[in-house]
Design a protein around this motif. Structure first.
Motif, PDB file in Angstrom:
ATOM      1  N   SER A  47       0.832  -1.207   0.000  1.00 20.82           N
ATOM      2  CA  SER A  47       0.000   0.000   0.000  1.00 20.82           C
ATOM      3  C   SER A  47       0.863   1.252   0.000  1.00 20.82           C
ATOM      4  O   SER A  47       0.552   2.230  -0.691  1.00 20.82           O
ATOM      5  N   ALA A  51       0.944   3.932  -2.987  1.00 16.82           N
ATOM      6  CA  ALA A  51       0.664   5.344  -2.700  1.00 16.82           C
ATOM      7  C   ALA A  51       1.802   6.233  -3.199  1.00 16.82           C
ATOM      8  O   ALA A  51       1.562   7.336  -3.710  1.00 16.82           O
ATOM      9  N   ASP A  57      -5.198   4.996  -5.017  1.00 14.20           N
ATOM     10  CA  ASP A  57      -6.591   5.426  -4.972  1.00 14.20           C
ATOM     11  C   ASP A  57      -7.104   5.701  -6.375  1.00 14.20           C
ATOM     12  O   ASP A  57      -7.046   6.822  -6.872  1.00 14.20           O
ATOM     13  N   ASP A  62      -8.336  -1.513  -7.206  1.00 15.71           N
ATOM     14  CA  ASP A  62      -6.945  -1.090  -7.378  1.00 15.71           C
ATOM     15  C   ASP A  62      -6.093  -2.300  -7.742  1.00 15.71           C
ATOM     16  O   ASP A  62      -5.381  -2.878  -6.911  1.00 15.71           O
TER      17      ASP A  62
END
Length: 87
Positions: A47, A51, A57, A62
């Protein structure tokens, strides 16, 4: 982090760990608890990487983030299997 966030992380970690374990060919000599731990760690690190690249996002699922997490879990499972297999 709230309790629902922790529970979600563990559930996602289980899924990521199992998928990562399935991605590694052959039989792994690690238990399900280690698989879960690797999956949770891979989910958090994946994650963060997603990011950092701006793919965490997006609208819908995803997929890139999932692939990063599963890849990290597969690497973690393979590495842990090698270190545990030497003992």
């Amino acid at each position: 982090m709230e309790i629902s966030g922790v529970i979600s992380a563990v559930v996602i970690g289980i899924v990521i760990g199992v998928l990562g374990r399935l991605a590694v060919p052959g039989r792994q000599r690690i238990g399900i608890l280690w698989t879960i731990v690797v999956g949770v760690v891979a989910a958090f690190i994946g994650s963060g990487i997603a990011a950092a690249f701006g793919v965490a996002d997006t609208k819908g699922v995803d997929w890139i983030e999932w692939l990063i997490q599963i890849g990290l879990a597969a690497i973690g499972v393979a590495a842990l299997d090698r270190t545990r297999g030497r003992h």
